[in-house]
Design a protein around this motif. Structure first.
Motif, short mmCIF file in Angstrom:
data_model
loop_
_atom_site.label_atom_id
_atom_site.label_comp_id
_atom_site.label_asym_id
_atom_site.label_seq_id
_atom_site.Cartn_x
_atom_site.Cartn_y
_atom_site.Cartn_z
N UNK A 87 0.83 -1.20 0.00
CA UNK A 87 0.00 0.00 0.00
C UNK A 87 0.86 1.26 0.00
N UNK A 88 0.32 2.29 -0.60
CA UNK A 88 1.00 3.58 -0.64
C UNK A 88 0.81 4.27 0.71
N UNK A 89 1.57 5.31 0.93
CA UNK A 89 1.44 6.08 2.17
C UNK A 89 0.07 6.75 2.22
N UNK A 113 4.73 2.52 -4.92
CA UNK A 113 5.72 3.58 -4.75
C UNK A 113 5.23 4.59 -3.74
N UNK A 114 6.15 5.04 -2.89
CA UNK A 114 5.84 6.11 -1.93
C UNK A 114 6.73 7.29 -2.26
N UNK A 115 6.14 8.46 -2.35
CA UNK A 115 6.90 9.69 -2.55
C UNK A 115 7.46 10.11 -1.20
N UNK A 116 8.81 10.21 -1.12
CA UNK A 116 9.45 10.61 0.14
C UNK A 116 9.82 12.09 0.16
N UNK A 117 9.92 12.72 -0.99
CA UNK A 117 10.28 14.12 -1.01
C UNK A 117 10.64 14.58 -2.41
#
Length: 141
Positions: free
Chosen positions: A58-60, A77-81
């Motif tokens: 799961x995504x954030x 995929x998770x966007x971290x910044x």
């Protein structure tokens, strides 16, 4: 993770069928990556930093659901910044490669990505921390 990043920005992951393994393209627009023990840290050409981890499905919270579509499944995929320009893969104190990464942002700040071995904070956003230096420190590139 085993992964390959070609000069054209395409990301390739292995596909194993029986005794044959071949690399398969799964995305494009990438500038750099760090393949760790159970994660893949990806720097896109626009400066976005993305993460996928083994076993995660799961995504954030609050993030749009994005995946790397592979022939054998989807990697969330998770966007971290944003605003990152370089990734450097480093090992831990035991010499295990890929356990940590050092990152540079376009504002000149230095960041560290470290995935805990066991337990610890399970939210990947907390694995990325800004490195602070004494005021009189001089950094060279």
């Amino acid at each position: 993770y085993l992964a390959a990043l070609k000069a054209d920005g395409s990301l390739w992951l292995p596909l194993t069928q029986g005794a044959v393994t071949r690399m398969t393209p799964v995305g494009c627009g990438y500038a750099d990556m760090v393949a760790g023990d159970a994660y893949l840290l990806l720097l896109k050409q626009d400066g976005s930093l993305e993460l996928t981890t083994a076993g995660s499905n799961q995504a954030a919270a609050g993030q749009p659901r994005r995946t790397l579509q592979t022939l054998w499944g989807r990697l969330p995929l998770r966007l971290l910044g944003k605003g990152f320009v370089r990734l450097f893969q480093v090992g831990d104190l035991m010499g295990n490669p890929g356990t940590k990464a050092v990152l540079l942002k376009n504002d000149g700040s230095v960041w560290q990505f470290a995935r805990p071995w066991q337990g610890g904070d399970s939210e990947p956003e907390s694995w990325l921390k800004k490195v602070t230096f004494p005021k009189n420190a001089h950094l060279s590139r």
